[in-house]
Design an enzyme around this catalytic site. Structure first.
Site, PDB file in Angstrom:
ATOM      1  N   ASP A  29       0.798  -1.237   0.000  1.00 51.13           N
ATOM      2  CA  ASP A  29       0.000   0.000   0.000  1.00 51.13           C
ATOM      3  C   ASP A  29       0.830   1.287   0.000  1.00 51.13           C
ATOM      4  O   ASP A  29       0.612   2.165  -0.819  1.00 51.13           O
ATOM      5  CB  ASP A  29      -1.049  -0.014   1.117  1.00 51.13           C
ATOM      6  CG  ASP A  29      -0.476  -0.031   2.532  1.00 51.13           C
ATOM      7  OD1 ASP A  29       0.713  -0.382   2.716  1.00 51.13           O
ATOM      8  OD2 ASP A  29      -1.225   0.315   3.460  1.00 51.13           O
ATOM      9  N   ARG A 102       4.490 -13.488   4.769  1.00 54.36           N
ATOM     10  CA  ARG A 102       5.024 -12.192   5.203  1.00 54.36           C
ATOM     11  C   ARG A 102       5.260 -12.118   6.710  1.00 54.36           C
ATOM     12  O   ARG A 102       5.652 -11.068   7.217  1.00 54.36           O
ATOM     13  CB  ARG A 102       4.094 -11.056   4.770  1.00 54.36           C
ATOM     14  CG  ARG A 102       2.753 -11.057   5.480  1.00 54.36           C
ATOM     15  CD  ARG A 102       1.734 -10.184   4.814  1.00 54.36           C
ATOM     16  NE  ARG A 102       2.079  -8.773   4.724  1.00 54.36           N
ATOM     17  CZ  ARG A 102       1.182  -7.831   4.407  1.00 54.36           C
ATOM     18  NH1 ARG A 102      -0.080  -8.166   4.171  1.00 54.36           N
ATOM     19  NH2 ARG A 102       1.539  -6.578   4.333  1.00 54.36           N
ATOM     20  N   LYS A 225     -13.190   8.039   2.151  1.00 56.83           N
ATOM     21  CA  LYS A 225     -13.398   7.439   0.827  1.00 56.83           C
ATOM     22  C   LYS A 225     -14.540   6.434   0.917  1.00 56.83           C
ATOM     23  O   LYS A 225     -14.629   5.689   1.880  1.00 56.83           O
ATOM     24  CB  LYS A 225     -12.111   6.715   0.387  1.00 56.83           C
ATOM     25  CG  LYS A 225     -10.941   7.647   0.142  1.00 56.83           C
ATOM     26  CD  LYS A 225      -9.623   6.884   0.031  1.00 56.83           C
ATOM     27  CE  LYS A 225      -9.137   6.415   1.378  1.00 56.83           C
ATOM     28  NZ  LYS A 225      -7.868   5.678   1.348  1.00 56.83           N
ATOM     29  N   GLY A 227     -15.740   4.375  -2.015  1.00 55.84           N
ATOM     30  CA  GLY A 227     -15.838   3.771  -3.340  1.00 55.84           C
ATOM     31  C   GLY A 227     -16.314   4.786  -4.364  1.00 55.84           C
ATOM     32  O   GLY A 227     -15.931   5.956  -4.313  1.00 55.84           O
ATOM     33  N   ASP A 258      -4.928   3.476  -2.577  1.00 57.77           N
ATOM     34  CA  ASP A 258      -3.503   3.870  -2.475  1.00 57.77           C
ATOM     35  C   ASP A 258      -3.194   4.987  -3.474  1.00 57.77           C
ATOM     36  O   ASP A 258      -2.503   5.952  -3.143  1.00 57.77           O
ATOM     37  CB  ASP A 258      -2.583   2.679  -2.776  1.00 57.77           C
ATOM     38  CG  ASP A 258      -2.899   1.464  -1.913  1.00 57.77           C
ATOM     39  OD1 ASP A 258      -3.463   1.656  -0.819  1.00 57.77           O
ATOM     40  OD2 ASP A 258      -2.596   0.341  -2.339  1.00 57.77           O
TER      41      ASP A 258
HETATM   42  P1  ADP Z   1     -10.122   1.416  -0.999  1.00 58.94           P
HETATM   43  O1  ADP Z   1      -9.417   1.019  -2.277  1.00 58.94           O
HETATM   44  O2  ADP Z   1      -9.195   1.964   0.038  1.00 58.94           O
HETATM   45  O3  ADP Z   1     -11.096   0.397  -0.496  1.00 58.94           O
HETATM   46  P2  ADP Z   1     -12.312   2.897  -2.179  1.00 58.94           P
HETATM   47  O4  ADP Z   1     -12.943   1.643  -2.672  1.00 58.94           O
HETATM   48  O5  ADP Z   1     -13.155   3.843  -1.431  1.00 58.94           O
HETATM   49  O6  ADP Z   1     -10.993   2.679  -1.327  1.00 58.94           O
HETATM   50  O7  ADP Z   1     -11.725   3.610  -3.468  1.00 58.94           O
HETATM   51  C1  ADP Z   1     -10.802   4.665  -3.390  1.00 58.94           C
HETATM   52  C2  ADP Z   1     -11.128   5.703  -4.427  1.00 58.94           C
HETATM   53  O8  ADP Z   1     -11.122   5.101  -5.710  1.00 58.94           O
HETATM   54  C3  ADP Z   1     -12.488   6.303  -4.261  1.00 58.94           C
HETATM   55  O9  ADP Z   1     -12.446   7.398  -3.368  1.00 58.94           O
HETATM   56  C4  ADP Z   1     -12.812   6.756  -5.678  1.00 58.94           C
HETATM   57  O10 ADP Z   1     -12.192   7.999  -5.931  1.00 58.94           O
HETATM   58  C5  ADP Z   1     -12.117   5.704  -6.526  1.00 58.94           C
HETATM   59  N1  ADP Z   1     -13.057   4.659  -6.953  1.00 58.94           N
HETATM   60  C6  ADP Z   1     -13.286   3.452  -6.368  1.00 58.94           C
HETATM   61  N2  ADP Z   1     -14.207   2.737  -7.062  1.00 58.94           N
HETATM   62  C7  ADP Z   1     -14.566   3.512  -8.111  1.00 58.94           C
HETATM   63  C8  ADP Z   1     -15.459   3.365  -9.233  1.00 58.94           C
HETATM   64  N3  ADP Z   1     -16.210   2.265  -9.404  1.00 58.94           N
HETATM   65  N4  ADP Z   1     -15.551   4.378 -10.122  1.00 58.94           N
HETATM   66  C9  ADP Z   1     -14.817   5.512  -9.991  1.00 58.94           C
HETATM   67  N5  ADP Z   1     -13.958   5.712  -8.969  1.00 58.94           N
HETATM   68  C10 ADP Z   1     -13.829   4.743  -8.058  1.00 58.94           C
END
Ligand code: ADP
Length: 310
Positions: A29, A102, A225, A227, A258
């Site tokens: 990460d 790890r 965040k 998604g 990340d």
């Molecule tokens: P993590 O990878 O830490 O679980 P998230 O799933 O919240 O975090 O995703 C991190 C960032 O990636 C989000 O804030 C968004 O900007 C982007 N992202 C994630 N999924 C999508 C998607 N389906 N479409 C557009 N952007 C996305």
């Protein structure tokens, strides 16, 4: 020149391509974030703080860091340990499964390498980043020293940045995690949690609940965040909701968060507003999830970022 230090673990990645073929790369990460920051903001000195071994894979990993223009002054070579490794396989339904080696990785020893002189050098930095994975990787016996170091950096004016990035399998139990996260939130100037990360630990299931939970800490900048749904920020008591344009062709969400973190922090270090930093970070994460693997080809990434120029 602004500078940021990313402390944690980078692993050897083995990806099954077919029955008989493995593709080998490097990922982790904090390393992923460092790469995407440096690719987007070449003028920021970006350092990885970790321990590798003296084996050939460690040498290749170090070369990879350098080829991404990362500063490697704080990459140490342990006498006997080797880097952690994981194997990733995708089944016919697109479900990924991982196997990790790890538990005895060199990175677990990182704190032992941080002599008072080096900590003094780190305290000249602008930002110091670690994640929940970094915390889980640091050996139990070295945690007290780790928190002393973080406190020293904070007192010297370095901005402390924490992404909880919760991975249950790396912890003995949730009590242990919560005790470490409490220390992290207590010292953090910036935090970038995902809603999913905190749901299991604190029973918070929405952006609002995460913000509410973090209220008790004095964190200057909170970036939640969620998604494709949204990103919500809180700074100086101002709440802002940022719209994310969902990507239609999602290939692999590995390292979305990340990439977001690296580009967001690079943007903030470069003086961009929170609004613009989120837009640029979301663009980067959106580009990364349209390609397989944690680190996407540099040209594809840079093309996407050039189109996003804010
Ligand atoms: P993590 O990878 O830490 O679980 P998230 O799933 O919240 O975090 O995703 C991190 C960032 O990636 C989000 O804030 C968004 O900007 C982007 N992202 C994630 N999924 C999508 C998607 N389906 N479409 C557009 N952007 C996305």
């Amino acid at each position: 020149m602004k500078n940021i230090y990313f402390l944690g673990e980078c692993m050897v990645e083995l990806r099954a391509m077919s029955e008989a073929t493995l593709h080998q790369s490097f990922a982790g990460d904090v390393y992923n974030s460092a790469v995407y920051l440096k690719r987007s903001f070449a003028q920021i000195s970006t350092s990885v703080v970790t321990a590798l071994g003296q084996d050939n894979l460690s040498k290749k990993m170090l070369e990879r860091f350098k080829s991404e223009q990362l500063d490697t002054q704080f990459v140490f070579a342990h006498d006997t340990k080797v880097p952690g490794m994981y194997y990733i396989e995708t089944d016919e339904h697109g479900e990924r499964s991982f196997i990790y080696w790890r538990s005895d990785a060199a990175a677990k020893k990182i704190v032992d390498f941080l002599t008072p002189d080096l900590v003094e050098q780190l305290s000249q930095g602008d930002m110091f980043f670690f994640s929940g994975i970094s915390l889980a990787v640091i050996e139990e016996g070295a945690r007290e020293r780790f928190w002393q170091i973080v406190t020293q950096l904070k007192n010297a004016g370095v901005k402390i940045v924490f992404d909880p990035n919760y991975r249950a399998r790396l912890w003995k139990n949730t009590e242990e995690t919560k005790a470490q996260y409490h220390l992290a939130f207590s010292v953090a100037d910036i935090t970038l949690p995902g809603v999913e990360d905190l749901a299991t630990l604190y029973n918070v299931h929405s952006v609002d609940a995460v913000i509410e939970y973090l209220q008790k800490y004095k964190i200057e900048e909170i970036v939640v965040k969620n998604g494709p749904a949204s990103v919500v920020t809180k700074h100086d008591n101002t709440l802002q909701s940022h719209t994310i344009i969902p990507v239609k062709n999602v290939v692999d969400t590995t390292s979305a968060g990340d990439a977001f973190n690296g580009v967001y922090l690079g943007a903030r270090l470069s003086g961009l507003t929170i609004e613009n930093a989120v837009q640029l970070a979301a663009k980067a994460a959106g580009a990364v999830i349209q390609q397989p693997g944690a680190i996407v080809p540099k040209d594809i990434f840079q093309l996407a970022m050039a189109e996003a120029a804010i």
